[in-house]
Every structure is written in structure tokens, then in C-alpha cells.
Design an enzyme around this catalytic site. Structure first.
Site, PDB file in Angstrom:
ATOM      1  N   SER A 126       0.823  -1.223   0.000  1.00  0.00           N
ATOM      2  CA  SER A 126       0.000   0.000   0.000  1.00  0.00           C
ATOM      3  C   SER A 126       0.855   1.269   0.000  1.00  0.00           C
ATOM      4  O   SER A 126       1.821   1.394   0.753  1.00  0.00           O
ATOM      5  CB  SER A 126      -0.909   0.015   1.231  1.00  0.00           C
ATOM      6  OG  SER A 126      -1.565   1.262   1.299  1.00  0.00           O
ATOM      7  N   LYS A 146     -13.806  -3.259   1.248  1.00  0.00           N
ATOM      8  CA  LYS A 146     -14.537  -2.067   0.804  1.00  0.00           C
ATOM      9  C   LYS A 146     -16.060  -2.255   0.806  1.00  0.00           C
ATOM     10  O   LYS A 146     -16.796  -1.298   0.984  1.00  0.00           O
ATOM     11  CB  LYS A 146     -14.062  -1.652  -0.594  1.00  0.00           C
ATOM     12  CG  LYS A 146     -12.674  -1.011  -0.591  1.00  0.00           C
ATOM     13  CD  LYS A 146     -12.264  -0.636  -2.008  1.00  0.00           C
ATOM     14  CE  LYS A 146     -11.291   0.507  -2.002  1.00  0.00           C
ATOM     15  NZ  LYS A 146     -10.994   1.020  -3.329  1.00  0.00           N
ATOM     16  N   THR A 186      -8.758  -1.099   1.825  1.00  0.00           N
ATOM     17  CA  THR A 186      -8.532  -1.659   0.502  1.00  0.00           C
ATOM     18  C   THR A 186      -9.051  -3.094   0.528  1.00  0.00           C
ATOM     19  O   THR A 186      -9.762  -3.480   1.453  1.00  0.00           O
ATOM     20  CB  THR A 186      -7.041  -1.493   0.095  1.00  0.00           C
ATOM     21  OG1 THR A 186      -6.870  -2.008  -1.208  1.00  0.00           O
ATOM     22  CG2 THR A 186      -6.086  -2.171   1.056  1.00  0.00           C
ATOM     23  N   ASP A 236     -12.757   7.467  -4.225  1.00  0.00           N
ATOM     24  CA  ASP A 236     -12.093   6.995  -5.452  1.00  0.00           C
ATOM     25  C   ASP A 236     -12.647   7.684  -6.706  1.00  0.00           C
ATOM     26  O   ASP A 236     -11.880   8.135  -7.565  1.00  0.00           O
ATOM     27  CB  ASP A 236     -12.287   5.482  -5.621  1.00  0.00           C
ATOM     28  CG  ASP A 236     -11.402   4.675  -4.675  1.00  0.00           C
ATOM     29  OD1 ASP A 236     -10.360   5.191  -4.245  1.00  0.00           O
ATOM     30  OD2 ASP A 236     -11.782   3.529  -4.358  1.00  0.00           O
ATOM     31  N   GLY A 272     -13.572  -4.865 -13.109  1.00  0.00           N
ATOM     32  CA  GLY A 272     -13.291  -5.223 -11.718  1.00  0.00           C
ATOM     33  C   GLY A 272     -13.801  -4.128 -10.786  1.00  0.00           C
ATOM     34  O   GLY A 272     -14.680  -3.331 -11.151  1.00  0.00           O
ATOM     35  N   GLY A 290      -2.455   7.075 -13.733  1.00  0.00           N
ATOM     36  CA  GLY A 290      -3.272   6.925 -12.528  1.00  0.00           C
ATOM     37  C   GLY A 290      -2.770   7.660 -11.294  1.00  0.00           C
ATOM     38  O   GLY A 290      -3.386   7.565 -10.234  1.00  0.00           O
TER      39      GLY A 290
HETATM   40  P1  NAP Z   1      -9.723  -6.175 -10.330  1.00  0.00           P
HETATM   41  O1  NAP Z   1     -10.933  -5.993  -9.494  1.00  0.00           O
HETATM   42  O2  NAP Z   1      -8.840  -7.339 -10.100  1.00  0.00           O
HETATM   43  O3  NAP Z   1     -10.206  -6.186 -11.882  1.00  0.00           O
HETATM   44  C1  NAP Z   1      -9.302  -6.394 -12.918  1.00  0.00           C
HETATM   45  C2  NAP Z   1     -10.007  -6.335 -14.259  1.00  0.00           C
HETATM   46  O4  NAP Z   1      -9.012  -6.456 -15.277  1.00  0.00           O
HETATM   47  C3  NAP Z   1     -11.017  -7.437 -14.476  1.00  0.00           C
HETATM   48  O5  NAP Z   1     -12.083  -6.943 -15.238  1.00  0.00           O
HETATM   49  C4  NAP Z   1     -10.244  -8.469 -15.301  1.00  0.00           C
HETATM   50  O6  NAP Z   1     -11.047  -9.169 -16.221  1.00  0.00           O
HETATM   51  C5  NAP Z   1      -9.313  -7.573 -16.093  1.00  0.00           C
HETATM   52  N1  NAP Z   1      -8.085  -8.304 -16.418  1.00  0.00           N
HETATM   53  C6  NAP Z   1      -7.162  -8.772 -15.557  1.00  0.00           C
HETATM   54  N2  NAP Z   1      -6.164  -9.388 -16.215  1.00  0.00           N
HETATM   55  C7  NAP Z   1      -6.497  -9.337 -17.532  1.00  0.00           C
HETATM   56  C8  NAP Z   1      -5.875  -9.820 -18.714  1.00  0.00           C
HETATM   57  N3  NAP Z   1      -4.714 -10.492 -18.692  1.00  0.00           N
HETATM   58  N4  NAP Z   1      -6.486  -9.586 -19.908  1.00  0.00           N
HETATM   59  C9  NAP Z   1      -7.672  -8.908 -19.947  1.00  0.00           C
HETATM   60  N5  NAP Z   1      -8.309  -8.442 -18.861  1.00  0.00           N
HETATM   61  C10 NAP Z   1      -7.731  -8.650 -17.662  1.00  0.00           C
HETATM   62  O7  NAP Z   1      -8.788  -4.909 -10.237  1.00  0.00           O
HETATM   63  P2  NAP Z   1      -9.201  -3.388  -9.885  1.00  0.00           P
HETATM   64  O8  NAP Z   1      -9.142  -3.188  -8.421  1.00  0.00           O
HETATM   65  O9  NAP Z   1     -10.422  -3.053 -10.613  1.00  0.00           O
HETATM   66  O10 NAP Z   1      -7.944  -2.607 -10.508  1.00  0.00           O
HETATM   67  C11 NAP Z   1      -7.678  -2.610 -11.896  1.00  0.00           C
HETATM   68  C12 NAP Z   1      -6.438  -1.777 -12.194  1.00  0.00           C
HETATM   69  O11 NAP Z   1      -6.745  -0.402 -11.897  1.00  0.00           O
HETATM   70  C13 NAP Z   1      -5.276  -2.132 -11.251  1.00  0.00           C
HETATM   71  O12 NAP Z   1      -4.461  -3.018 -11.889  1.00  0.00           O
HETATM   72  C14 NAP Z   1      -4.608  -0.803 -10.964  1.00  0.00           C
HETATM   73  O13 NAP Z   1      -3.511  -0.646 -11.821  1.00  0.00           O
HETATM   74  C15 NAP Z   1      -5.626   0.237 -11.349  1.00  0.00           C
HETATM   75  N6  NAP Z   1      -6.064   1.033 -10.180  1.00  0.00           N
HETATM   76  C16 NAP Z   1      -5.606   2.293 -10.066  1.00  0.00           C
HETATM   77  C17 NAP Z   1      -6.006   3.090  -9.017  1.00  0.00           C
HETATM   78  C18 NAP Z   1      -5.486   4.491  -8.894  1.00  0.00           C
HETATM   79  O14 NAP Z   1      -5.688   5.119  -7.842  1.00  0.00           O
HETATM   80  N7  NAP Z   1      -4.861   5.016  -9.906  1.00  0.00           N
HETATM   81  C19 NAP Z   1      -6.904   2.590  -8.067  1.00  0.00           C
HETATM   82  C20 NAP Z   1      -7.361   1.272  -8.212  1.00  0.00           C
HETATM   83  C21 NAP Z   1      -6.926   0.493  -9.265  1.00  0.00           C
HETATM   84  P3  NAP Z   1     -11.938 -10.445 -15.817  1.00  0.00           P
HETATM   85  O15 NAP Z   1     -13.244  -9.869 -15.284  1.00  0.00           O
HETATM   86  O16 NAP Z   1     -12.080 -11.169 -17.079  1.00  0.00           O
HETATM   87  O17 NAP Z   1     -11.163 -11.187 -14.773  1.00  0.00           O
END
Ligand code: NAP
Length: 287
Positions: free
Chosen positions: A16, A67, A63, A103, A129, A248
Site C-alpha cells: 500500500s 470495501k 482496501t 475513489d 473489476g 493513474g
Molecule cells: P480487479 O478488481 O482485479 O479487476 C481487474 C479487471 O481487469 C477485471 O475486469 C479483469 O477481467 C481484467 N483483467 C485482468 N487481467 C487481464 C488480462 N490479462 N487480460 C484482460 N483483462 C484482464 O482490479 P481493480 O481493483 O479493478 O484494478 C484494476 C487496475 O486499476 C489495477 O491493476 C490498478 O492498476 C488500477 N487502479 C488504479 C487506481 C489508482 O488510484 N490510480 C486505483 C485502483 C486500481 P476479468 O473480469 O475477465 O477477470
């Protein structure tokens, strides 16, 4: 001055970046504080919340995987948290637990700072996600004209679409995350937001082909929620095609600053703190 005791809870929690954000603010404001990273496993919220009372914790960030699980424990839930069905900030006040979600607003502030607003825009969201769910609702609430979620697993995109309809009354569409489908669909879109980990440091997953970017409207914004690396291959390609790009960092920092405003009950100079926090994060070893 009384010490402010804050935590970030989750599992895993080691990675984190929250302490760097909040410590920068509290140090700059000369507020005595303790900011702990606390590993709280799924199902262990009860015992953590007992600790909150005993230790006099003033607030905590949440986190994965808490949540949503924290919702039944709260005495108050702010509108965004209700819409997202997800809480990332809890303030403890007069023995009550007040829940917020910063967020969506953090992401929106970063987008506006870049000169873009969701109102009236056609927005393509990649991924379905946790973060895609929050962003989809926020973009709908902010008056986006059209939203489509592209995801590897169509059922997950469909579930978000149902939630957006239920919570905002807006119909959004879904499609398979596939480079050919993107190439033929993106002609109508002027904002593309990557909410997948494709291109993120430490993962070995990457977009197979980025030529779909060429289909976006001229002057489009390509917004990658990833901040490590600072410029993903998605953003590099978008920049080389002349599109506006955003990573991001802004969302990460602004959601934290909004949480600090809640903890401290005072407004903060976001631009001042953003610069300091971004510098600190970029210079971290092992970032
Ligand atoms: P999550 O709940 O694990 O969701 C990930 C998503 O990405 C799912 O829809 C998944 O698809 C898809 N995915 C994963 N691997 C993939 C692959 N190899 N090919 C195609 N699709 C794929 O994650 P999250 O919490 O939403 O976070 C997603 C990303 O957002 C993180 O990796 C992070 O970098 C970014 N993030 C940034 C912030 C910020 O403050 N800037 C905050 C939170 C997150 P499926 O549904 O098919 O599994």
C-alpha cells in the site's frame, strides 16, 4: 496537540502506498500522527473494529477485501459510497463510524485537471473489476452520454451494467475485450479508460495489439489508471498518435487527499500536496 491515529487496512497490505500520501500531508501540517498499515484478513473486520475503539483510532482507509464488507458496520454512508456500494475511508467521530468513498471523485478531479469532463462524452471503459465498477457509476452520475464496458469476462461487465442501471437509471452497454472488436467500436468514443492491469509493472500481462487506438476520435483522452510504470505502452502508443494521455497518479493522490480532508475536517491545497506526494512516490526505492 493530540496525536491523530490513522490506519490503512487490507489483505494484502504490504504494497500500500497510502502511508506516503497521508504522512506527507500530516508532516507538512505539523500534525502529530501515527499511520499504520494493518493486515486485516477477510472475516476479521469485527476484531479490527473492536481495536479501533480501544486504541482511539480517528479513521482508516480500506482496501481489498473490505470495501464492501464494512458497509453493515457503518452509522453513516455518503452518497458516492452508497452509489458504488463500496467504502474506502472511514472517519470515527463521537464513537460513530462514518463511511465515504473518495475513489470516483479523485479520478474525476484528475480528469478535469487534464481539461476533460464526462458530461456529454462517449466513454469506453476497459475492465470490469472493482475500480471499473466505481468509475462506471461515477461517469454515469456525471452525465456521460454513452458508456461501454469492454471486458474479458462478459458476465462481469454485465453485472456492472445492471448495477449502474439500478443506482443511476442509466443504461450502459457491454462488449468483449478484444482488439478487433475495439478497433471497430471505438470510432464513436472520445475518452478511453483502462481499468485492467494490462501493462502494469510486476504483472506479465500486456495488450497484444494497440492498433485499436487509431479508431478513437481525434483529440480523445486515453486515461490509464495504472501509475507504475508512469507511462504504460498504452499511453506511449496513444501519445505517439497525438491523443491526450493521463496516468493513474492523480487518482491515487487525490483520493488520498480527499480522505485527509475528511479525517482533518479542513480543506487542503491539492496542487501543493500533489506535487510533494508525486515527487515522494516517484523517488521510492522499489516503486
Ligand atoms: P480487479 O478488481 O482485479 O479487476 C481487474 C479487471 O481487469 C477485471 O475486469 C479483469 O477481467 C481484467 N483483467 C485482468 N487481467 C487481464 C488480462 N490479462 N487480460 C484482460 N483483462 C484482464 O482490479 P481493480 O481493483 O479493478 O484494478 C484494476 C487496475 O486499476 C489495477 O491493476 C490498478 O492498476 C488500477 N487502479 C488504479 C487506481 C489508482 O488510484 N490510480 C486505483 C485502483 C486500481 P476479468 O473480469 O475477465 O477477470
Amino acid at each position: 496537540m493530540t496525536k491523530l491515529c490513522l490506519d490503512v487496512i487490507g489483505d494484502p497490505i504490504g504494497h500500500s502506498k497510502s502511508p506516503y500520501i497521508h504522512e506527507t500531508v500530516l508532516q507538512e501540517l505539523n500534525i502529530p500522527y501515527e499511520y499504520r498499515k494493518v493486515k486485516v484478513q477477510k472475516g476479521q473486520l469485527d476484531s479490527y473494529l473492536d481495536e479501533v475503539t480501544v486504541l482511539g483510532i480517528s479513521g482508516f482507509n480500506l482496501t481489498m477485501p473490505h470495501k464492501v464488507d464494512v458497509l453493515p458496520y457503518l452509522d453513516f454512508i455518503d452518497d458516492d459510497a452508497k452509489f458504488f456500494n463500496s467504502v474506502n475511508t472511514v472517519k470515527v467521530k463521537d464513537g460513530k463510524l462514518l463511511g465515504y468513498n473518495t475513489d470516483g471523485q479523485g479520478m474525476l478531479i484528475a480528469m478535469k485537471e487534464k481539461g476533460f469532463e464526462p458530461l456529454g462524452q462517449n466513454i469506453a471503459i476497459l475492465g470490469a473489476g472493482g475500480v471499473a465498477s466505481t468509475i462506471s457509476v461515477k461517469m454515469a452520475l456525471e452525465g456521460a452520454e454513452k458508456i461501454t464496458i469492454f471486458n474479458r469476462t462478459p458476465a462481469a461487465a454485465e453485472a456492472i451494467s445492471q448495477n449502474v442501471l439500478k443506482s443511476t437509471g442509466k443504461t450502459i452497454s457491454t462488449a468483449k475485450l478484444d482488439c478487433n472488436i475495439l478497433a471497430s467500436s471505438l470510432t464513436e468514443y472520445n475518452i478511453l479508460i483502462n481499468c485492467t492491469p494490462l501493462g502494469m509493472q510486476g504483472t506479465d500481462c500486456e495488450f497484444e495489439d494497440l492498433s485499436f487506438l487509431e479508431a478513437l476520435k481525434s483529440g480523445a483522452l486515453v486515461y490509464d489508471l495504472i501509475y507504475n510504470p508512469v507511462e504504460t505502452t498504452l499511453l506511449k502508443s496513444a501519445k505517439s498518435l497525438g491523443f491526450n494521455t493521463l496516468n493513474g497518479f492523480g487518482m491515487l493522490i487525490y483520493q488520498g487527499l480527499l480522505a485527509d480532508e475528511i479525517f482533518l475536517e479542513r480543506p487542503l491545497n491539492f496542487l501543493y500536496f500533489k506535487e510533494k506526494i508525486e515527487y515522494k512516490l516517484k523517488n521510492l526505492k522499489n516503486f
